[in-house]
Design a protein around this motif. Structure first.
Motif, PDB file in Angstrom:
ATOM      1  N   LEU A  51       0.577  -1.252  -0.010  1.00 38.54           N
ATOM      2  CA  LEU A  51       0.192   0.192   0.198  1.00 38.54           C
ATOM      3  C   LEU A  51       0.824   1.142  -0.398  1.00 38.54           C
ATOM      4  CD1 LEU A  51      -2.219  -1.093   2.788  1.00 38.54           C
ATOM      5  CD2 LEU A  51      -2.858  -1.263   0.027  1.00 38.54           C
ATOM      6  N   GLY A  52       2.259   1.082   0.195  1.00 34.83           N
ATOM      7  CA  GLY A  52       2.646   2.087   0.036  1.00 34.83           C
ATOM      8  C   GLY A  52       3.320   3.067   1.411  1.00 34.83           C
ATOM      9  N   VAL A  53       2.464   2.125   2.303  1.00 38.82           N
ATOM     10  CA  VAL A  53       2.241   2.811   3.947  1.00 38.82           C
ATOM     11  C   VAL A  53       3.355   2.113   5.201  1.00 38.82           C
ATOM     12  CG1 VAL A  53       0.599   2.721   6.014  1.00 38.82           C
ATOM     13  CG2 VAL A  53       0.270   2.454   3.733  1.00 38.82           C
ATOM     14  N   GLU A  54       4.182   3.239   5.718  1.00 42.02           N
ATOM     15  CA  GLU A  54       4.738   3.071   6.891  1.00 42.02           C
ATOM     16  C   GLU A  54       4.131   3.265   8.255  1.00 42.02           C
ATOM     17  OE1 GLU A  54       8.522   5.426   5.796  1.00 42.02           O
ATOM     18  OE2 GLU A  54       9.075   4.444   3.983  1.00 42.02           O
ATOM     19  N   GLY A  55       5.519   2.329   9.369  1.00 42.76           N
ATOM     20  CA  GLY A  55       4.521   2.396  10.166  1.00 42.76           C
ATOM     21  C   GLY A  55       4.698   3.697  10.790  1.00 42.76           C
ATOM     22  N   GLY A  56       3.330   4.708  11.348  1.00 44.53           N
ATOM     23  CA  GLY A  56       3.350   5.456  12.270  1.00 44.53           C
ATOM     24  C   GLY A  56       2.927   6.598  11.008  1.00 44.53           C
ATOM     25  N   GLU A  57       2.449   5.994  10.101  1.00 41.59           N
ATOM     26  CA  GLU A  57       1.546   7.026   9.172  1.00 41.59           C
ATOM     27  C   GLU A  57       0.027   6.633   9.207  1.00 41.59           C
ATOM     28  OE1 GLU A  57       4.278   7.544   5.104  1.00 41.59           O
ATOM     29  OE2 GLU A  57       2.871   5.853   4.849  1.00 41.59           O
ATOM     30  N   SER A  58      -0.786   7.620   8.760  1.00 44.35           N
ATOM     31  CA  SER A  58      -2.213   7.149   8.703  1.00 44.35           C
ATOM     32  C   SER A  58      -2.771   7.347   7.952  1.00 44.35           C
ATOM     33  CB  SER A  58      -2.778   9.178   8.723  1.00 44.35           C
ATOM     34  OG  SER A  58      -2.409   9.220  10.545  1.00 44.35           O
ATOM     35  N   VAL A  59      -3.969   6.264   7.923  1.00 43.21           N
ATOM     36  CA  VAL A  59      -4.401   5.717   6.758  1.00 43.21           C
ATOM     37  C   VAL A  59      -6.103   5.444   6.553  1.00 43.21           C
ATOM     38  CG1 VAL A  59      -3.530   3.650   5.996  1.00 43.21           C
ATOM     39  CG2 VAL A  59      -4.830   3.252   7.869  1.00 43.21           C
ATOM     40  N   THR A  60      -7.191   5.443   5.599  1.00 40.95           N
ATOM     41  CA  THR A  60      -8.329   5.851   5.689  1.00 40.95           C
ATOM     42  C   THR A  60      -9.192   4.072   5.730  1.00 40.95           C
ATOM     43  OG1 THR A  60      -8.887   7.603   5.214  1.00 40.95           O
ATOM     44  CG2 THR A  60     -10.617   6.482   5.086  1.00 40.95           C
ATOM     45  N   VAL A  61      -9.391   3.766   6.724  1.00 44.28           N
ATOM     46  CA  VAL A  61     -10.963   2.272   6.855  1.00 44.28           C
ATOM     47  C   VAL A  61     -11.637   2.190   6.552  1.00 44.28           C
ATOM     48  CG1 VAL A  61     -10.516   0.277   8.095  1.00 44.28           C
ATOM     49  CG2 VAL A  61      -8.273   1.973   8.300  1.00 44.28           C
ATOM     50  N   GLU A  62     -12.340   1.770   5.254  1.00 41.48           N
ATOM     51  CA  GLU A  62     -13.630   2.018   5.569  1.00 41.48           C
ATOM     52  C   GLU A  62     -14.345   0.446   5.622  1.00 41.48           C
ATOM     53  OE1 GLU A  62     -13.839   3.809   1.622  1.00 41.48           O
ATOM     54  OE2 GLU A  62     -13.449   5.734   1.700  1.00 41.48           O
ATOM     55  N   SER A  63     -15.718   0.543   5.319  1.00 40.95           N
ATOM     56  CA  SER A  63     -16.337  -0.340   5.724  1.00 40.95           C
ATOM     57  C   SER A  63     -18.023   0.559   4.877  1.00 40.95           C
ATOM     58  CB  SER A  63     -17.085  -0.973   6.985  1.00 40.95           C
ATOM     59  OG  SER A  63     -17.154  -0.287   7.249  1.00 40.95           O
ATOM     60  N   LYS A  64     -18.667  -0.716   4.919  1.00 44.06           N
ATOM     61  CA  LYS A  64     -20.338  -0.660   4.137  1.00 44.06           C
ATOM     62  C   LYS A  64     -20.824   0.731   4.787  1.00 44.06           C
ATOM     63  CE  LYS A  64     -21.303  -4.980   1.679  1.00 44.06           C
ATOM     64  NZ  LYS A  64     -21.881  -5.245   1.961  1.00 44.06           N
ATOM     65  N   SER A  65     -20.696   0.600   6.534  1.00 48.76           N
ATOM     66  CA  SER A  65     -21.106   1.265   7.687  1.00 48.76           C
ATOM     67  C   SER A  65     -20.339   3.102   7.837  1.00 48.76           C
ATOM     68  CB  SER A  65     -20.923   0.094   8.888  1.00 48.76           C
ATOM     69  OG  SER A  65     -21.735  -0.770   8.576  1.00 48.76           O
ATOM     70  N   GLY A  66     -19.295   2.729   7.115  1.00 46.42           N
ATOM     71  CA  GLY A  66     -18.580   3.793   7.379  1.00 46.42           C
ATOM     72  C   GLY A  66     -17.764   4.054   7.180  1.00 46.42           C
ATOM     73  N   SER A  67     -16.329   5.151   8.047  1.00 46.87           N
ATOM     74  CA  SER A  67     -14.801   5.025   7.736  1.00 46.87           C
ATOM     75  C   SER A  67     -14.240   5.719   8.936  1.00 46.87           C
ATOM     76  CB  SER A  67     -14.414   6.070   6.339  1.00 46.87           C
ATOM     77  OG  SER A  67     -15.054   6.967   7.003  1.00 46.87           O
ATOM     78  N   VAL A  68     -13.516   5.318   9.217  1.00 46.37           N
ATOM     79  CA  VAL A  68     -12.181   5.853  10.499  1.00 46.37           C
ATOM     80  C   VAL A  68     -10.743   6.018   9.744  1.00 46.37           C
ATOM     81  CG1 VAL A  68     -13.756   4.987  12.205  1.00 46.37           C
ATOM     82  CG2 VAL A  68     -11.321   3.553  11.920  1.00 46.37           C
ATOM     83  N   ARG A  69      -9.769   6.642  10.601  1.00 43.98           N
ATOM     84  CA  ARG A  69      -8.432   7.314  10.150  1.00 43.98           C
ATOM     85  C   ARG A  69      -8.012   6.895  11.342  1.00 43.98           C
ATOM     86  NH1 ARG A  69      -6.147  13.323   8.419  1.00 43.98           N
ATOM     87  NH2 ARG A  69      -4.317  13.280   8.653  1.00 43.98           N
ATOM     88  N   VAL A  70      -6.461   6.304  10.921  1.00 47.80           N
ATOM     89  CA  VAL A  70      -6.118   5.387  12.108  1.00 47.80           C
ATOM     90  C   VAL A  70      -4.654   5.744  11.967  1.00 47.80           C
ATOM     91  CG1 VAL A  70      -6.156   3.173  11.278  1.00 47.80           C
ATOM     92  CG2 VAL A  70      -6.604   4.072  14.107  1.00 47.80           C
ATOM     93  N   ARG A  71      -3.634   5.879  12.887  1.00 48.12           N
ATOM     94  CA  ARG A  71      -2.293   4.736  12.271  1.00 48.12           C
ATOM     95  C   ARG A  71      -2.148   4.102  12.322  1.00 48.12           C
ATOM     96  NH1 ARG A  71      -1.369   8.834  16.488  1.00 48.12           N
ATOM     97  NH2 ARG A  71      -1.484   7.241  18.299  1.00 48.12           N
TER      98      ARG A  71
END
Length: 352
Positions: free
Chosen positions: A266-286
């Motif tokens: 995903l091109g993501v390193e530890g400590g970086e934030s991502v968006t996690v999505e499902s059918k119900s909603g989304s959150v932003r998390v490290r």
């Protein structure tokens, strides 16, 4: 609610919050204003732990040996403190139309008599030879909060049955042994405890083949790349401990654990934030890299998401984290038990 936070711990936070705002009354027993109790009409504080007796009835279901321990209060209640028993019985009396000034001791005794009656009448009861009055005579001298514990101890498999059974225990026995009593290894209870029509463990119910067919169909479907599972943390218990400075450090963070190979793709390193999505909603998390997580699986702890608590819990607000239940679906549940499915659901992950 009693020391509970359903707004944060159930699927669809927004819908549940609206439902709670529509209640005729919401009464909470708690020492904090949290995401749920801040909506309450009344918050009634419990007394400090040192002013309460303790018997861990719930946790004694899990030891590998039979064990019992009772802890007496370190100090009595102060004049401005009220036992949970008093609060709950008063609320029950109000609901029953008896009024807030009712004699709650008499009310409690009435409930206790009903419980004793049921136990004496129960098939196989160890006190079927006694009258309710005889049992009550033994229990009334006990501190009111602990009468039901004393009853359960004395009629249980290790109890004294209100007699001189050698080695039989009661609350008094535990008070005399403040470090607890080891009652030996666990004892098999099958088939004695079975209540099935056949008297055997009935493994194959009608719904089992049906659910297996659903599982087979699910495994053949095209799905999202990631499955999300929850986790508990050593220094966190649901949402209770996030406002304690002593427990707020790097091992008590709301991070999304991810396999390093998945993160690399995903091109993501530890400590970086991502968006996690499902059918119900989304959150932003490290992201937290962890090679103990299987590829295709990500893990987010529950009990976080304290974005509404700036005024009430400053430490929790400062390290708010993400509420995993913004991702769970209230319409998705485990068919055999009817329990909300808060583990093993599909999510997509996007780099910010």
């Amino acid at each position: 609610t009693v020391a509970a936070n359903p707004v944060l711990s159930n699927p669809n936070e927004k819908r549940l919050k609206q439902a709670m705002l529509g209640l005729d009354a919401l009464i909470s027993l708690d020492i904090y204003a949290n995401e749920t109790t801040r909506l309450a009409d009344v918050v009634l504080p419990s007394p400090p732990r040192l002013a309460r007796p303790n018997y861990d009835a719930f946790f004694y279901q899990f030891p590998v040996r039979a064990y019992a321990r009772y802890t007496s209060p370190y100090r009595p209640l102060a004049d401005d403190e009220r036992a949970d028993r008093t609060t709950l019985l008063t609320l029950a009396a109000i609901v029953k139309g008896m009024g807030a000034q009712s004699d709650i001791d008499a009310f409690d005794e009435e409930l206790l008599v009903s419980q004793i009656d049921g136990e004496i009448a129960r098939p196989g009861s160890r006190i079927s030879h006694m009258t309710t009055g005889e049992v009550l005579q033994h229990l009334l001298p006990v501190e009111p909060t602990m009468r039901r514990i004393d009853l359960a101890l004395r009629i249980g498999p290790y109890g004294d049955c209100f007699s001189d059974i050698a080695g039989g225990i009661s609350l008094k026995t535990l008070e005399e042994n403040p470090h607890g009593i080891d009652l030996g290894p666990l004892v098999p209870r099958l088939p004695e405890m079975l209540r099935t029509p056949s008297g055997e463990i009935e493994l194959i119910h009608d719904f089992v083949p049906q659910e297996l067919q659903k599982l087979k169909a699910w495994t053949s479907q095209e799905r999202e790349r990631f499955v999300l599972v929850g986790r508990r943390q050593l220094r966190s218990n649901n949402s209770w401990m996030h406002n304690l400075d002593e427990l707020s450090h790097k091992n008590n963070q709301c991070n999304l654990q991810m396999n390093p190979e998945d993160a690399k793709s995903l091109g993501v390193e530890g400590g970086e934030s991502v968006t996690v999505e499902s059918k119900s909603g989304s959150v932003r998390v490290r992201v937290e890299l962890d090679d103990g997580i299987a590829p295709g699986v990500v893990s987010l702890p529950h009990g976080w998401g304290h974005h509404d608590l700036e005024v009430f819990q400053k430490t929790a607000f400062k390290n708010a984290g993400a509420n995993v239940n913004r991702l769970t679906d209230e319409n998705l549940f485990d068919a055999p038990t009817g329990t909300a499915a808060v583990n093993g659901f599909e999510v997509s992950i996007h780099k910010l």
